[in-house]
Design a protein around this motif. Structure first.
Motif, PDB file in Angstrom:
ATOM      1  N   GLU A   1       3.554  -4.444  -7.329  1.00 50.37           N
ATOM      2  CA  GLU A   1       3.061  -5.819  -7.451  1.00 50.37           C
ATOM      3  C   GLU A   1       3.949  -6.731  -6.629  1.00 50.37           C
ATOM      4  O   GLU A   1       5.165  -6.577  -6.610  1.00 50.37           O
ATOM      5  CB  GLU A   1       3.081  -6.260  -8.918  1.00 50.37           C
ATOM      6  N   VAL A   2       3.318  -7.697  -5.965  1.00 51.61           N
ATOM      7  CA  VAL A   2       4.040  -8.624  -5.106  1.00 51.61           C
ATOM      8  C   VAL A   2       3.508 -10.030  -5.318  1.00 51.61           C
ATOM      9  O   VAL A   2       2.302 -10.237  -5.444  1.00 51.61           O
ATOM     10  CB  VAL A   2       3.882  -8.217  -3.614  1.00 51.61           C
ATOM     11  N   GLU A   3       4.419 -10.980  -5.355  1.00 51.95           N
ATOM     12  CA  GLU A   3       4.063 -12.414  -5.422  1.00 51.95           C
ATOM     13  C   GLU A   3       4.481 -13.031  -4.090  1.00 51.95           C
ATOM     14  O   GLU A   3       5.603 -12.820  -3.634  1.00 51.95           O
ATOM     15  CB  GLU A   3       4.807 -13.105  -6.564  1.00 51.95           C
ATOM     16  N   LYS A   4       3.585 -13.794  -3.470  1.00 53.54           N
ATOM     17  CA  LYS A   4       3.869 -14.430  -2.186  1.00 53.54           C
ATOM     18  C   LYS A   4       3.276 -15.832  -2.155  1.00 53.54           C
ATOM     19  O   LYS A   4       2.291 -16.106  -2.809  1.00 53.54           O
ATOM     20  CB  LYS A   4       3.245 -13.636  -1.021  1.00 53.54           C
ATOM     21  N   ARG A   5       3.898 -16.674  -1.345  1.00 56.08           N
ATOM     22  CA  ARG A   5       3.320 -17.969  -1.004  1.00 56.08           C
ATOM     23  C   ARG A   5       3.004 -17.899   0.485  1.00 56.08           C
ATOM     24  O   ARG A   5       3.883 -17.689   1.304  1.00 56.08           O
ATOM     25  CB  ARG A   5       4.280 -19.105  -1.306  1.00 56.08           C
ATOM     26  N   VAL A   6       1.723 -18.066   0.794  1.00 53.37           N
ATOM     27  CA  VAL A   6       1.256 -17.882   2.168  1.00 53.37           C
ATOM     28  C   VAL A   6       0.605 -19.178   2.647  1.00 53.37           C
ATOM     29  O   VAL A   6      -0.251 -19.738   1.955  1.00 53.37           O
ATOM     30  CB  VAL A   6       0.229 -16.714   2.231  1.00 53.37           C
ATOM     31  N   PRO A   7       0.982 -19.665   3.838  1.00 50.77           N
ATOM     32  CA  PRO A   7       0.335 -20.876   4.366  1.00 50.77           C
ATOM     33  C   PRO A   7      -1.090 -20.586   4.824  1.00 50.77           C
ATOM     34  O   PRO A   7      -1.427 -19.484   5.230  1.00 50.77           O
ATOM     35  CB  PRO A   7       1.230 -21.270   5.546  1.00 50.77           C
ATOM     36  N   VAL A   8      -1.914 -21.618   4.766  1.00 50.43           N
ATOM     37  CA  VAL A   8      -3.304 -21.524   5.227  1.00 50.43           C
ATOM     38  C   VAL A   8      -3.335 -21.947   6.690  1.00 50.43           C
ATOM     39  O   VAL A   8      -2.838 -23.008   7.045  1.00 50.43           O
ATOM     40  CB  VAL A   8      -4.223 -22.440   4.384  1.00 50.43           C
TER      41      VAL A   8
ATOM     42  N   GLU B   1      -3.125  -0.688  -7.536  1.00 51.34           N
ATOM     43  CA  GLU B   1      -3.361   0.125  -8.734  1.00 51.34           C
ATOM     44  C   GLU B   1      -3.633   1.563  -8.325  1.00 51.34           C
ATOM     45  O   GLU B   1      -4.737   1.898  -7.895  1.00 51.34           O
ATOM     46  CB  GLU B   1      -4.536  -0.431  -9.545  1.00 51.34           C
ATOM     47  N   GLU B   2      -2.622   2.392  -8.442  1.00 49.88           N
ATOM     48  CA  GLU B   2      -2.687   3.839  -8.203  1.00 49.88           C
ATOM     49  C   GLU B   2      -3.255   4.188  -6.833  1.00 49.88           C
ATOM     50  O   GLU B   2      -3.943   5.192  -6.677  1.00 49.88           O
ATOM     51  CB  GLU B   2      -3.494   4.523  -9.309  1.00 49.88           C
ATOM     52  N   ASN B   3      -2.991   3.376  -5.834  1.00 53.90           N
ATOM     53  CA  ASN B   3      -3.485   3.565  -4.466  1.00 53.90           C
ATOM     54  C   ASN B   3      -5.002   3.734  -4.394  1.00 53.90           C
ATOM     55  O   ASN B   3      -5.529   4.322  -3.464  1.00 53.90           O
ATOM     56  CB  ASN B   3      -2.799   4.749  -3.782  1.00 53.90           C
ATOM     57  N   LYS B   4      -5.709   3.210  -5.407  1.00 52.38           N
ATOM     58  CA  LYS B   4      -7.171   3.269  -5.417  1.00 52.38           C
ATOM     59  C   LYS B   4      -7.788   1.910  -5.086  1.00 52.38           C
ATOM     60  O   LYS B   4      -8.833   1.831  -4.481  1.00 52.38           O
ATOM     61  CB  LYS B   4      -7.683   3.749  -6.774  1.00 52.38           C
TER      62      LYS B   4
ATOM     63  N   LEU C   1      -9.410   0.827  -1.983  1.00 51.44           N
ATOM     64  CA  LEU C   1      -8.650   1.463  -0.914  1.00 51.44           C
ATOM     65  C   LEU C   1      -9.209   2.835  -0.557  1.00 51.44           C
ATOM     66  O   LEU C   1      -8.960   3.346   0.520  1.00 51.44           O
ATOM     67  CB  LEU C   1      -7.174   1.604  -1.318  1.00 51.44           C
ATOM     68  N   GLU C   2      -9.944   3.426  -1.472  1.00 50.84           N
ATOM     69  CA  GLU C   2     -10.521   4.743  -1.248  1.00 50.84           C
ATOM     70  C   GLU C   2     -12.012   4.607  -0.984  1.00 50.84           C
ATOM     71  O   GLU C   2     -12.664   3.714  -1.500  1.00 50.84           O
ATOM     72  CB  GLU C   2     -10.322   5.641  -2.473  1.00 50.84           C
ATOM     73  N   GLU C   3     -12.533   5.528  -0.211  1.00 55.33           N
ATOM     74  CA  GLU C   3     -13.971   5.589   0.022  1.00 55.33           C
ATOM     75  C   GLU C   3     -14.623   6.274  -1.183  1.00 55.33           C
ATOM     76  O   GLU C   3     -14.193   7.339  -1.608  1.00 55.33           O
ATOM     77  CB  GLU C   3     -14.284   6.370   1.290  1.00 55.33           C
ATOM     78  N   THR C   4     -15.645   5.643  -1.744  1.00 52.10           N
ATOM     79  CA  THR C   4     -16.357   6.226  -2.881  1.00 52.10           C
ATOM     80  C   THR C   4     -17.822   6.379  -2.512  1.00 52.10           C
ATOM     81  O   THR C   4     -18.368   5.582  -1.750  1.00 52.10           O
ATOM     82  CB  THR C   4     -16.229   5.331  -4.132  1.00 52.10           C
ATOM     83  N   PRO C   5     -18.477   7.418  -3.061  1.00 50.18           N
ATOM     84  CA  PRO C   5     -19.893   7.614  -2.720  1.00 50.18           C
ATOM     85  C   PRO C   5     -20.813   6.522  -3.264  1.00 50.18           C
ATOM     86  O   PRO C   5     -21.805   6.183  -2.656  1.00 50.18           O
ATOM     87  CB  PRO C   5     -20.229   8.968  -3.331  1.00 50.18           C
ATOM     88  N   ASP C   6     -20.471   5.946  -4.440  1.00 51.08           N
ATOM     89  CA  ASP C   6     -21.313   4.871  -4.981  1.00 51.08           C
ATOM     90  C   ASP C   6     -20.964   3.574  -4.261  1.00 51.08           C
ATOM     91  O   ASP C   6     -19.866   3.077  -4.342  1.00 51.08           O
ATOM     92  CB  ASP C   6     -21.139   4.730  -6.501  1.00 51.08           C
ATOM     93  N   VAL C   7     -21.945   3.056  -3.545  1.00 52.56           N
ATOM     94  CA  VAL C   7     -21.724   1.865  -2.732  1.00 52.56           C
ATOM     95  C   VAL C   7     -22.195   0.645  -3.507  1.00 52.56           C
ATOM     96  O   VAL C   7     -23.370   0.496  -3.799  1.00 52.56           O
ATOM     97  CB  VAL C   7     -22.482   1.979  -1.385  1.00 52.56           C
TER      98      VAL C   7
ATOM     99  N   LYS D   1       0.817  -1.213   0.000  1.00 51.85           N
ATOM    100  CA  LYS D   1       0.000   0.000   0.000  1.00 51.85           C
ATOM    101  C   LYS D   1       0.855   1.269   0.000  1.00 51.85           C
ATOM    102  O   LYS D   1       0.393   2.331  -0.383  1.00 51.85           O
ATOM    103  CB  LYS D   1      -0.937   0.002   1.207  1.00 51.85           C
ATOM    104  N   ALA D   2       2.112   1.153   0.438  1.00 52.55           N
ATOM    105  CA  ALA D   2       2.979   2.325   0.526  1.00 52.55           C
ATOM    106  C   ALA D   2       3.415   2.826  -0.853  1.00 52.55           C
ATOM    107  O   ALA D   2       3.612   4.017  -1.048  1.00 52.55           O
ATOM    108  CB  ALA D   2       4.200   2.010   1.376  1.00 52.55           C
ATOM    109  N   LEU D   3       3.589   1.940  -1.797  1.00 51.82           N
ATOM    110  CA  LEU D   3       4.066   2.319  -3.129  1.00 51.82           C
ATOM    111  C   LEU D   3       2.980   2.124  -4.168  1.00 51.82           C
ATOM    112  O   LEU D   3       2.388   1.043  -4.277  1.00 51.82           O
ATOM    113  CB  LEU D   3       5.301   1.503  -3.517  1.00 51.82           C
ATOM    114  N   GLU D   4       2.758   3.136  -4.938  1.00 49.82           N
ATOM    115  CA  GLU D   4       1.749   3.105  -5.986  1.00 49.82           C
ATOM    116  C   GLU D   4       2.183   2.143  -7.095  1.00 49.82           C
ATOM    117  O   GLU D   4       3.359   2.087  -7.468  1.00 49.82           O
ATOM    118  CB  GLU D   4       1.604   4.525  -6.551  1.00 49.82           C
ATOM    119  N   ASN D   5       1.235   1.379  -7.624  1.00 46.04           N
ATOM    120  CA  ASN D   5       1.437   0.426  -8.722  1.00 46.04           C
ATOM    121  C   ASN D   5       2.447  -0.671  -8.386  1.00 46.04           C
ATOM    122  O   ASN D   5       3.104  -1.196  -9.278  1.00 46.04           O
ATOM    123  CB  ASN D   5       1.859   1.149 -10.009  1.00 46.04           C
TER     124      ASN D   5
END
Length: 175
Positions: free
Chosen positions: A15-22, A49-52, A89-95, A9-13
């Motif tokens: 991308e990260v690939e991760k392997r995460v255990p369940v 995507e553009e912090n949106k 990530l942003e609040e939008t009026p259209d819900v 979230k800190a850097l705009e645009n």
């Protein structure tokens, strides 16, 4: 499993690939508790995507022991889970209801991956689980699994709608 998204979230645009255990050990629902016997790590691809919005994509497989609907023996059922979520990530009026649901997967800067997996399993839960196509089930009287052999219980069950007529025949036999 909570996935930390602070660096994404800190850097705009970014991308990260991760392997995460369940972390899920059992699948708990109103139907009961079902043990998860096999699980693979989730291969995640997360894109900011553009912090949106965040695009979360991933795949995994789980095997859950579900009782057969006829004989109650445990049946290993495999769920192939494809995750494809867009989280605003942003609040939008259209819900939008779908976006509100996706927002529930975020807890601050953490993504609740176990909740996503739980929801995907719940949506893909089978209507009927059978150990085999010709499962014989269990005896209604003694409870024996009829796949392992027959029981000594009486097989013919009288039709309850014919009970009155059967009583008439019994009365004539006594005379």
């Amino acid at each position: 499993m909570k996935v930390d998204l602070t660096d994404i979230k800190a850097l705009e645009n970014r991308e990260v690939e991760k392997r995460v255990p369940v972390d899920l050990v059992t699948f708990d629902s109103k139907l009961g508790k079902f043990p998860i016997t096999k699980k693979e790590d989730v291969a995640l691809h997360i894109r900011n995507e553009e912090n949106k919005r965040l695009f979360v994509q991933g795949t995994t497989e789980l095997t859950i022991e579900i009782p057969c609907d006829r004989c109650l023996e445990e049946v290993p059922t495999t769920f192939h889970i494809d995750i494809n979520k867009e989280i605003p990530l942003e609040e939008t009026p259209d819900v939008d209801e779908e976006k509100l649901e996706a927002k529930d997967y975020m807890l601050g800067f953490h993504l609740d991956l176990d909740r996503i997996i739980y929801d995907e399993v719940l949506v893909n839960w089978p209507m009927k689980v059978l150990c085999k196509e010709d499962c014989a089930g269990i005896c209604k009287k003694c409870g024996k699994n009829l796949n392992h052999g027959t029981c000594d219980c009486e097989k013919t069950e009288p039709d309850p709608r014919m009970a009155v007529i059967q009583d008439v025949f019994k009365n004539f036999k006594e005379v």
